[in-house]
Motif scaffolding. Sequence first.
Motif, PDB file in Angstrom:
ATOM      1  N   CYS A 282      66.463  49.809  48.616  1.00 58.64           N
ATOM      2  CA  CYS A 282      65.491  50.160  49.344  1.00 58.64           C
ATOM      3  C   CYS A 282      65.558  50.967  48.976  1.00 58.64           C
ATOM      4  CB  CYS A 282      64.913  49.950  50.677  1.00 58.64           C
ATOM      5  SG  CYS A 282      64.391  48.763  50.916  1.00 58.64           S
ATOM      6  N   MET A 283      64.648  52.851  48.850  1.00 60.11           N
ATOM      7  CA  MET A 283      63.719  54.292  49.076  1.00 60.11           C
ATOM      8  C   MET A 283      64.853  54.884  49.460  1.00 60.11           C
ATOM      9  SD  MET A 283      61.422  55.486  46.513  1.00 60.11           S
ATOM     10  CE  MET A 283      60.992  54.768  44.682  1.00 60.11           C
ATOM     11  N   GLN A 284      65.733  55.877  49.503  1.00 58.71           N
ATOM     12  CA  GLN A 284      65.726  56.813  51.178  1.00 58.71           C
ATOM     13  C   GLN A 284      65.646  57.647  51.095  1.00 58.71           C
ATOM     14  OE1 GLN A 284      69.027  54.739  52.809  1.00 58.71           O
ATOM     15  NE2 GLN A 284      69.957  55.994  52.103  1.00 58.71           N
ATOM     16  N   CYS A 285      65.789  58.562  52.233  1.00 63.20           N
ATOM     17  CA  CYS A 285      65.786  59.998  51.373  1.00 63.20           C
ATOM     18  C   CYS A 285      67.800  60.186  51.973  1.00 63.20           C
ATOM     19  CB  CYS A 285      65.225  60.581  53.013  1.00 63.20           C
ATOM     20  SG  CYS A 285      63.851  60.948  53.019  1.00 63.20           S
ATOM     21  N   ARG A 286      68.042  61.183  50.901  1.00 64.64           N
ATOM     22  CA  ARG A 286      69.211  60.992  51.462  1.00 64.64           C
ATOM     23  C   ARG A 286      69.813  62.432  52.763  1.00 64.64           C
ATOM     24  NH1 ARG A 286      74.247  61.506  47.728  1.00 64.64           N
ATOM     25  NH2 ARG A 286      72.839  61.013  46.114  1.00 64.64           N
ATOM     26  N   SER A 287      68.959  63.067  53.262  1.00 63.95           N
ATOM     27  CA  SER A 287      69.430  64.000  54.462  1.00 63.95           C
ATOM     28  C   SER A 287      68.331  62.503  55.164  1.00 63.95           C
ATOM     29  CB  SER A 287      68.563  65.134  54.613  1.00 63.95           C
ATOM     30  OG  SER A 287      66.952  65.648  54.505  1.00 63.95           O
ATOM     31  N   GLY A 288      68.948  62.243  56.663  1.00 70.03           N
ATOM     32  CA  GLY A 288      68.168  61.664  57.396  1.00 70.03           C
ATOM     33  C   GLY A 288      66.905  61.768  57.626  1.00 70.03           C
ATOM     34  N   ALA A 289      66.457  63.079  58.476  1.00 70.84           N
ATOM     35  CA  ALA A 289      65.539  64.106  58.692  1.00 70.84           C
ATOM     36  C   ALA A 289      64.361  63.972  57.585  1.00 70.84           C
ATOM     37  CB  ALA A 289      66.265  64.957  59.220  1.00 70.84           C
ATOM     38  N   CYS A 290      65.401  63.982  56.591  1.00 76.42           N
ATOM     39  CA  CYS A 290      63.957  63.599  55.436  1.00 76.42           C
ATOM     40  C   CYS A 290      63.126  65.206  55.277  1.00 76.42           C
ATOM     41  CB  CYS A 290      63.152  62.250  55.318  1.00 76.42           C
ATOM     42  SG  CYS A 290      63.260  61.095  55.807  1.00 76.42           S
ATOM     43  N   THR A 291      63.770  66.079  54.897  1.00 75.37           N
ATOM     44  CA  THR A 291      63.971  68.201  55.537  1.00 75.37           C
ATOM     45  C   THR A 291      63.027  67.518  54.084  1.00 75.37           C
ATOM     46  OG1 THR A 291      66.055  68.313  54.707  1.00 75.37           O
ATOM     47  CG2 THR A 291      65.048  68.142  56.841  1.00 75.37           C
ATOM     48  N   SER A 292      62.639  69.093  53.771  1.00 78.49           N
ATOM     49  CA  SER A 292      62.505  70.193  52.287  1.00 78.49           C
ATOM     50  C   SER A 292      63.205  69.965  51.221  1.00 78.49           C
ATOM     51  CB  SER A 292      61.844  71.493  52.837  1.00 78.49           C
ATOM     52  OG  SER A 292      60.980  71.775  51.615  1.00 78.49           O
ATOM     53  N   GLY A 293      63.625  69.579  49.808  1.00 73.23           N
ATOM     54  CA  GLY A 293      64.651  69.732  49.067  1.00 73.23           C
ATOM     55  C   GLY A 293      65.808  67.984  49.344  1.00 73.23           C
ATOM     56  N   SER A 294      65.142  67.398  50.130  1.00 70.04           N
ATOM     57  CA  SER A 294      66.156  66.080  49.957  1.00 70.04           C
ATOM     58  C   SER A 294      65.430  65.562  48.942  1.00 70.04           C
ATOM     59  CB  SER A 294      65.877  65.921  51.044  1.00 70.04           C
ATOM     60  OG  SER A 294      66.612  63.935  51.110  1.00 70.04           O
ATOM     61  N   THR A 295      66.890  64.653  48.676  1.00 75.57           N
ATOM     62  CA  THR A 295      67.261  63.884  47.546  1.00 75.57           C
ATOM     63  C   THR A 295      66.257  62.627  48.096  1.00 75.57           C
ATOM     64  OG1 THR A 295      68.065  65.054  45.606  1.00 75.57           O
ATOM     65  CG2 THR A 295      68.290  62.664  45.248  1.00 75.57           C
ATOM     66  N   ILE A 296      65.631  61.502  46.583  1.00 76.55           N
ATOM     67  CA  ILE A 296      65.540  60.374  46.875  1.00 76.55           C
ATOM     68  C   ILE A 296      66.339  60.066  45.937  1.00 76.55           C
ATOM     69  CG2 ILE A 296      63.393  58.645  46.751  1.00 76.55           C
ATOM     70  CD1 ILE A 296      63.273  60.605  49.060  1.00 76.55           C
ATOM     71  N   GLU A 297      66.813  58.484  47.327  1.00 79.04           N
ATOM     72  CA  GLU A 297      67.969  57.909  46.572  1.00 79.04           C
ATOM     73  C   GLU A 297      67.855  56.222  47.019  1.00 79.04           C
ATOM     74  OE1 GLU A 297      71.977  59.161  47.787  1.00 79.04           O
ATOM     75  OE2 GLU A 297      71.163  58.100  49.651  1.00 79.04           O
ATOM     76  N   VAL A 298      68.732  55.008  46.049  1.00 80.40           N
ATOM     77  CA  VAL A 298      68.509  54.067  46.200  1.00 80.40           C
ATOM     78  C   VAL A 298      69.850  54.462  47.154  1.00 80.40           C
ATOM     79  CG1 VAL A 298      66.909  53.022  44.868  1.00 80.40           C
ATOM     80  CG2 VAL A 298      69.447  53.194  44.585  1.00 80.40           C
ATOM     81  N   ASP A 299      69.547  52.702  48.339  1.00 81.56           N
ATOM     82  CA  ASP A 299      70.789  52.405  49.608  1.00 81.56           C
ATOM     83  C   ASP A 299      70.450  50.680  50.185  1.00 81.56           C
ATOM     84  OD1 ASP A 299      72.745  51.856  50.198  1.00 81.56           O
ATOM     85  OD2 ASP A 299      73.075  54.015  51.820  1.00 81.56           O
ATOM     86  N   HIS A 300      71.306  50.295  50.009  1.00 78.34           N
ATOM     87  CA  HIS A 300      71.278  49.485  50.594  1.00 78.34           C
ATOM     88  C   HIS A 300      69.668  49.280  52.256  1.00 78.34           C
ATOM     89  CE1 HIS A 300      74.165  46.797  48.442  1.00 78.34           C
ATOM     90  NE2 HIS A 300      74.843  47.499  49.100  1.00 78.34           N
ATOM     91  N   CYS A 301      69.086  48.038  52.418  1.00 72.58           N
ATOM     92  CA  CYS A 301      67.411  48.269  52.590  1.00 72.58           C
ATOM     93  C   CYS A 301      68.140  47.747  54.016  1.00 72.58           C
ATOM     94  CB  CYS A 301      66.341  47.422  52.663  1.00 72.58           C
ATOM     95  SG  CYS A 301      65.724  47.189  50.857  1.00 72.58           S
ATOM     96  N   SER A 302      67.858  48.543  54.924  1.00 72.80           N
ATOM     97  CA  SER A 302      68.362  49.217  56.374  1.00 72.80           C
ATOM     98  C   SER A 302      66.713  49.714  57.583  1.00 72.80           C
ATOM     99  CB  SER A 302      68.797  49.741  57.000  1.00 72.80           C
ATOM    100  OG  SER A 302      68.672  51.169  56.477  1.00 72.80           O
TER     101      SER A 302
END
Length: 404
Positions: A282-302
């Motif tokens: 699944c897609m996720q924000c690299r930073s847990g808070a999804c702040t400005s400048g955060s990269t979108i990546e894939v990781d195991h869905c949670s």
Amino acid sequence: GCTGGGSDNSLTDYCIVVASPTVQPSKVPTALPTPLPTTENPTAGVTQLPTTAEPTPLATSANPTPLPTTANPTNLPTSLPTTAQPTPLPTTASPTPLPSTAKPTRLVTTTTASPTPLPTASVTIQSPTPPTPLPTTAQPTSQPTQVRINRVGNDGSPQQFYPLALCQGDCDNDGECAEDLICHQREPFEAVPGCDGGESASEKTDFCIRPPVYTASPTVSASPTPLPTVSSAPTVSPAPSVQPSVSPTASPTIGASAPVRLRLYWQRDYGWQDTSRETWWCMQCRSGACTSGSTIEVDHCSSSKRQKFQYYNDKTFRPMNNPDLCFEGNGWDRETDPIKLKKCNGSSRQSWTGFNEKKRFEIKSGRNSGYLLTQAHHPKAHEKVFPQQSRRARNHKTSFWIVY
């Protein structure tokens, strides 16, 4: 024209033939037609005709008396002018044909025909177009030399070959390639752009190549199309009262989907990482808070909130816990230019199409529909999401997403 008049002492008048005097004037006017009608006194010429030498010797006869009785001169002029010969002389058609000769017109027609072929011949001579084939020579194709593909390692080993050079493999992502190179994910017998030998390679080795030049395509794409869709937002925001519009926010004025996870679509024959076992990415924000400048990546869905996103009516993806930020594209076909969260501004870099809550879908770039949102080749943890060529994404079987 008669005999015996000399011995006749009577005043008897006789008929004579007046044809003899008409023969002489007919010859004179034919030779000179113009002076006869232009004489100032046409009657004087008629009076001279009876002054022929024939009446004078008749008057010199021994009889002086008949001289005054010669009334022939008076009779002659009366009969002579009745001859209609002076009038037909000017009616002769000899003067009229002179000006009607078509010689001047023939001269004009012959002279006009000569200039026309001259300009036509000169135009055909100036029409050669040899400059066009000059730039079409095959010089550009000969400049990039075809380097033979070479598998020198795998999974970063041996380390002395990493980062890999041009046309070297095996790479799993762009980070394993030298600077300014990208990892070309391929299938068996698939050609390697800019390299030689890919068509004969039966293994699924991936090689480092020069990135395709796609930077010009976003400028050619129809960027004004998403702008009108953003401008439609104010029409959706007629609030029941004036007070809510005083402090407008992006989220309440634009409709959005429910918060969902965006999962890579999988089916059994995909064989990601050479296995038929299903995995959930699944897609996720690299930073847990999804702040400005955060990269979108894939990781195991949670169940983490940083994997929850919403799709808005202005064709933007936004994190659930920070709806003022939007997915924004930063490059093309390169993992080093991933999707990042930026302040929503209505630009075409933040426009994405294809979202569907009921079936699988492809996320296309609003600037160029030939690019799909995905990650590099078969998914791994923390691989970055970026716009990739649709053909490559489909070949890698990572072009589809589903709501999860």
